[in-house]
Enzyme design. Structure first.
Site, short mmCIF file in Angstrom:
data_model
loop_
_atom_site.label_atom_id
_atom_site.label_comp_id
_atom_site.label_asym_id
_atom_site.label_seq_id
_atom_site.Cartn_x
_atom_site.Cartn_y
_atom_site.Cartn_z
CG HIS A 37 -2.71 16.76 21.49
ND1 HIS A 37 -2.26 15.46 21.38
CD2 HIS A 37 -3.89 16.81 20.82
CE1 HIS A 37 -3.13 14.76 20.68
NE2 HIS A 37 -4.12 15.54 20.32
NE ARG A 187 -6.71 7.43 13.79
CZ ARG A 187 -7.62 8.40 13.82
NH1 ARG A 187 -7.27 9.64 13.54
NH2 ARG A 187 -8.87 8.14 14.15
#
Ligand code: PAF
Length: 280
Positions: A37, A187
């Protein structure tokens, strides 16, 4: 940096920025921010004079039995990271703000959404497209940044932006990897120590396939995929969901490897699903 929670507030902030001639860059996220990100945010920071990041765990893109409830949520840690990147606005709406009780419109890119991930996560891309269209309409960015790690998502969003004539440019950014090759993902925190040790096999498989093509050992995708499968199957503990060579515009299978071919894969390590890809 300003944290805003309502659509009206984002609109007002972006309007002010535009009024003073700013170029608006937008990074949509579901939070639990990692280096992947942050690479998108850094790129937006370099290319735009006003950066908006959204943090919203979008319920409509999770299927029944998926990890919506346990998806990592860590707003204050995310805000600290974004502050360091000198982001102007963080938009973190509630579910009610994004989906009022009477909301019913959905957005779908049907053909591209049915293959690869779509076969294993029916309805997932309908949820992604619906929320991304809403976010684009709310933020109205000039540039929007997405990672190649979710290649199918990026390809679908580019198609949607073309089809719906959104006046913005979608920028695809390279996958960020851990030192052992595992693609950065929110995740990854679900992986046990043993599963984490096994997880890089997915990227090793893709690299092996790439090396075979580069050495001109294989050009037929059928043979390439077979070789990849065989390598991956040697590692017990990994369950292959798909390994496919497709055209990166249509996501349809192609007979030979050539520039523009995407090799995409998904495996399960225990209950954790990992996806990765390479683009020729
Ligand atoms: O890639 C993600 O994190 C999500 O799918 C996105 C684009 C933020 C939409 O919820």
């Amino acid at each position: 940096m300003k944290l805003v929670k309502t659509i009206q507030e984002v609109r007002e902030e972006v309007k002010k920025a535009r009024g003073s001639g700013k170029v608006v860059g937008f990074v949509p996220t579901m939070g639990a921010l990692h280096q992947g990100h942050l690479s998108l945010v850094k790129r937006a920071r370099n290319e735009c004079s006003f950066v908006v990041v959204s943090i919203f765990v979008n319920p409509t893109q999770f299927g029944p039995g998926e990890d919506f409830a346990r998806y990592p949520r860590q707003l204050s840690a995310d805000l600290t990271l974004l502050e360091k990147e000198r982001v102007e606005i963080v938009f973190a709406p509630s579910t009610e703000e994004m989906y009022p009780a009477d909301s019913s419109t959905v957005v779908e890119v049907p053909k591209l959404s049915k293959v690869l991930e779509g076969k294993f996560r029916p309805g997932h891309f309908r949820g992604v497209c619906t929320v991304v269209v809403k976010l684009f309409n709310i933020v109205q960015p000039d540039f929007a940044y997405f990672g190649w790690k979710d290649a199918q998502q990026l390809i679908i969003i580019k198609q949607m932006v073309r089809d719906l004539n959104f006046p913005l440019t979608v920028v695809g950014c390279p996958t960020v990897r851990e030192a052992d090759g595992l693609a950065a993902s929110s995740r990854n925190v679900y992986l046990s120590e043993r599963q984490r040790a096994l997880a890089p096999v997915l990227y090793q498989t893709l690299k092996l396939m790439e090396a075979m093509v580069k050495a001109k050992k294989i050009t037929e995708t059928r043979k390439l995929v077979r070789a990849g499968r065989q390598f991956l199957m040697r590692h017990s503990g990994l369950q292959l969901q798909y390994l496919k060579a497709v055209d990166s515009r249509t996501l349809q299978p192609v007979p030979r490897v050539k520039p523009g071919v995407l090799v995409a894969a998904a495996v399960k390590v225990g209950r954790v699903r990992l996806i990765d890809n390479i683009l020729f």
